[in-house]
Design a protein around this motif. Structure first.
Motif, PDB file in Angstrom:
ATOM      1  N   LEU A 145     -39.108   5.125  39.317  1.00 22.54           N
ATOM      2  CA  LEU A 145     -39.513   6.489  38.984  1.00 22.54           C
ATOM      3  C   LEU A 145     -39.530   7.381  40.215  1.00 22.54           C
ATOM      4  N   ASP A 146     -39.995   6.851  41.328  1.00 23.04           N
ATOM      5  CA  ASP A 146     -40.067   7.650  42.546  1.00 23.04           C
ATOM      6  C   ASP A 146     -38.677   8.062  43.017  1.00 23.04           C
ATOM      7  N   GLN A 147     -37.709   7.179  42.890  1.00 24.89           N
ATOM      8  CA  GLN A 147     -36.343   7.518  43.289  1.00 24.89           C
ATOM      9  C   GLN A 147     -35.733   8.593  42.385  1.00 24.89           C
ATOM     10  N   GLN A 148     -35.995   8.505  41.086  1.00 28.07           N
ATOM     11  CA  GLN A 148     -35.374   9.439  40.155  1.00 28.07           C
ATOM     12  C   GLN A 148     -36.059  10.803  40.148  1.00 28.07           C
ATOM     13  N   THR A 149     -37.363  10.863  40.435  1.00 25.44           N
ATOM     14  CA  THR A 149     -38.079  12.141  40.431  1.00 25.44           C
ATOM     15  C   THR A 149     -38.077  12.820  41.794  1.00 25.44           C
ATOM     16  N   ASP A 150     -37.486  12.193  42.796  1.00 23.34           N
ATOM     17  CA  ASP A 150     -37.451  12.806  44.115  1.00 23.34           C
ATOM     18  C   ASP A 150     -36.663  14.119  44.093  1.00 23.34           C
ATOM     19  N   ALA A 151     -35.618  14.211  43.257  1.00 21.54           N
ATOM     20  CA  ALA A 151     -34.828  15.440  43.172  1.00 21.54           C
ATOM     21  C   ALA A 151     -35.635  16.583  42.564  1.00 21.54           C
ATOM     22  N   TRP A 152     -36.721  16.268  41.872  1.00 16.95           N
ATOM     23  CA  TRP A 152     -37.573  17.303  41.271  1.00 16.95           C
ATOM     24  C   TRP A 152     -38.748  17.676  42.168  1.00 16.95           C
ATOM     25  N   GLY A 153     -38.812  17.111  43.362  1.00 18.33           N
ATOM     26  CA  GLY A 153     -39.937  17.392  44.246  1.00 18.33           C
ATOM     27  C   GLY A 153     -41.222  16.733  43.824  1.00 18.33           C
ATOM     28  N   ILE A 154     -41.122  15.588  43.147  1.00 15.40           N
ATOM     29  CA  ILE A 154     -42.288  14.882  42.617  1.00 15.40           C
ATOM     30  C   ILE A 154     -42.386  13.520  43.285  1.00 15.40           C
ATOM     31  N   LYS A 155     -43.589  13.151  43.670  1.00 14.24           N
ATOM     32  CA  LYS A 155     -43.866  11.845  44.271  1.00 14.24           C
ATOM     33  C   LYS A 155     -44.714  11.024  43.310  1.00 14.24           C
ATOM     34  N   VAL A 156     -44.157   9.916  42.851  1.00 12.60           N
ATOM     35  CA  VAL A 156     -44.892   9.007  41.959  1.00 12.60           C
ATOM     36  C   VAL A 156     -45.724   8.075  42.825  1.00 12.60           C
ATOM     37  N   ALA A 157     -47.047   8.217  42.721  1.00 13.19           N
ATOM     38  CA  ALA A 157     -47.938   7.442  43.588  1.00 13.19           C
ATOM     39  C   ALA A 157     -48.180   6.045  43.063  1.00 13.19           C
ATOM     40  N   ASN A 158     -48.340   5.925  41.741  1.00 11.63           N
ATOM     41  CA  ASN A 158     -48.693   4.608  41.202  1.00 11.63           C
ATOM     42  C   ASN A 158     -48.390   4.574  39.709  1.00 11.63           C
ATOM     43  N   VAL A 159     -48.113   3.378  39.211  1.00  8.21           N
ATOM     44  CA  VAL A 159     -47.930   3.120  37.784  1.00  8.21           C
ATOM     45  C   VAL A 159     -48.723   1.866  37.444  1.00  8.21           C
ATOM     46  N   GLU A 160     -49.549   1.945  36.408  1.00  2.32           N
ATOM     47  CA  GLU A 160     -50.368   0.815  36.004  1.00  2.32           C
ATOM     48  C   GLU A 160     -50.137   0.513  34.527  1.00  2.32           C
ATOM     49  N   ILE A 161     -49.718  -0.716  34.218  1.00  2.00           N
ATOM     50  CA  ILE A 161     -49.599  -1.159  32.828  1.00  2.00           C
ATOM     51  C   ILE A 161     -51.005  -1.433  32.297  1.00  2.00           C
ATOM     52  N   LYS A 162     -51.368  -0.780  31.206  1.00  6.78           N
ATOM     53  CA  LYS A 162     -52.735  -0.889  30.687  1.00  6.78           C
ATOM     54  C   LYS A 162     -52.884  -2.036  29.685  1.00  6.78           C
ATOM     55  N   HIS A 163     -52.082  -2.022  28.637  1.00  4.38           N
ATOM     56  CA  HIS A 163     -52.227  -3.014  27.571  1.00  4.38           C
ATOM     57  C   HIS A 163     -50.852  -3.537  27.156  1.00  4.38           C
ATOM     58  N   VAL A 164     -50.835  -4.832  26.826  1.00  4.60           N
ATOM     59  CA  VAL A 164     -49.669  -5.471  26.217  1.00  4.60           C
ATOM     60  C   VAL A 164     -50.154  -6.052  24.894  1.00  4.60           C
ATOM     61  N   ASP A 165     -49.842  -5.364  23.792  1.00  5.74           N
ATOM     62  CA  ASP A 165     -50.350  -5.740  22.474  1.00  5.74           C
ATOM     63  C   ASP A 165     -49.326  -6.612  21.756  1.00  5.74           C
ATOM     64  N   LEU A 166     -49.822  -7.735  21.207  1.00  2.43           N
ATOM     65  CA  LEU A 166     -48.994  -8.666  20.447  1.00  2.43           C
ATOM     66  C   LEU A 166     -49.427  -8.663  18.993  1.00  2.43           C
ATOM     67  N   ASN A 167     -48.514  -9.053  18.093  1.00  2.00           N
ATOM     68  CA  ASN A 167     -48.884  -9.186  16.690  1.00  2.00           C
ATOM     69  C   ASN A 167     -49.661 -10.490  16.469  1.00  2.00           C
ATOM     70  N   GLU A 168     -50.237 -10.621  15.281  1.00  2.00           N
ATOM     71  CA  GLU A 168     -51.134 -11.747  15.015  1.00  2.00           C
ATOM     72  C   GLU A 168     -50.411 -13.084  15.089  1.00  2.00           C
ATOM     73  N   SER A 169     -49.204 -13.143  14.564  1.00  2.00           N
ATOM     74  CA  SER A 169     -48.474 -14.415  14.592  1.00  2.00           C
ATOM     75  C   SER A 169     -48.197 -14.866  16.017  1.00  2.00           C
ATOM     76  N   MET A 170     -47.856 -13.913  16.896  1.00  2.00           N
ATOM     77  CA  MET A 170     -47.583 -14.274  18.286  1.00  2.00           C
ATOM     78  C   MET A 170     -48.865 -14.682  18.999  1.00  2.00           C
ATOM     79  N   VAL A 171     -49.985 -14.052  18.663  1.00  2.00           N
ATOM     80  CA  VAL A 171     -51.263 -14.451  19.265  1.00  2.00           C
ATOM     81  C   VAL A 171     -51.603 -15.882  18.883  1.00  2.00           C
ATOM     82  N   ARG A 172     -51.400 -16.232  17.602  1.00  2.00           N
ATOM     83  CA  ARG A 172     -51.670 -17.607  17.165  1.00  2.00           C
ATOM     84  C   ARG A 172     -50.739 -18.600  17.846  1.00  2.00           C
TER      85      ARG A 172
END
Length: 254
Positions: A145-172
């Protein structure tokens, strides 16, 4: 007299309107991108800014870190598992000129780019990597993201994955896999314990075979343990060596 008063009043209104349209005050974290007759003429601020009405226009730009919530994305991992993943994005504008001129809406553009990059990067990894190696995935997404938004004058400081949700069958299925893994480890540990115990018994047998007196002491110790128990029946173990001596004596008498 009345006409003079109205003339002064109109003049005062014009002056006040001129000042209101000409004077801008920018805070410390703000910058103003100024256009003169539609052409870019510079970035100003912070502080007091004076513009020429009807000739110059200014666009305010906030330089503070923006927190953007990336909505849940349907991702198919490399091992063909369908999951929903959402993340949070931290970025800020480092070049106000490019953020206004190079892209129409930098907020929407950055959000859409984050969504597509999230699906693209996570789709190259397996589910176990998504769950166990989030730091590395966060770093990969942030770098792209930082490489692609550099042309827009934007600096991506951080990216955090919050949740990875699975369906019930995969949880079992994951729960069964974890239980099977625990059973496997328990069996391996039990087998290793049996192997170590057998090795110690073999070593003890070799030591007792080298020292017959030690075998006799072991025999008496076993008798002592049996006699100490509260039982109506006492079993005396018969040494195999004694049978061998009796057999040998019988053979000599014959």
């Amino acid at each position: 007299m009345m006409l003079d008063y109205l003339a002064y009043l109109v003049l005062a209104v014009i002056v006040i309107a001129f000042l209101m349209s000409a004077i801008r005050i920018l805070r410390e974290y703000e910058r103003g991108v100024v256009f003169t007759l539609g052409r870019f003429s510079g970035v100003r601020g912070p502080g007091l800014i004076i513009l020429i009405p009807l000739v110059q226009q200014m666009v305010r730009v906030d330089l503070r870190v923006v927190v953007e919530d990336v909505p849940p994305q349907d991702v198919i991992s490399r091992d063909n598992v369908s999951v929903k993943v959402n993340a949070v994005l931290y970025f800020r504008i480092v070049d106000a000129e490019r953020a206004i001129i190079k892209v129409e809406n930098f907020m929407a553009a950055t959000s859409q780019l984050a969504q597509t990059t999230l699906r693209s990067v996570l789709g190259k990894h397996e589910l176990d990597e998504m769950l166990a190696e989030r730091d590395r995935l966060n770093s990969d997404i942030q770098e792209i993201l930082d490489q692609q938004t550099d042309a827009w004058g934007i600096k991506v400081a951080n990216v955090e994955i919050k949740h990875v949700d699975l369906n019930e069958s995969m949880v079992r299925a994951i729960a069964k896999q974890a239980e099977a893994e625990r059973l496997r480890r328990a069996k391996v540990i039990n087998a290793e314990g049996e192997q170590q115990a057998a090795e110690k018994l073999v070593e003890a047998g070799r030591m007792l075979a080298k020292e017959p007196q030690a075998m006799q002491l072991r025999y008496f110790a076993a008798l002592h343990d049996i006699a100490g128990e509260r039982s109506s029946t006492v079993v005396f173990p018969l040494p195999v060596d004694l049978l061998a001596h009796l057999k040998a004596g019988g053979a000599e008498a014959a």
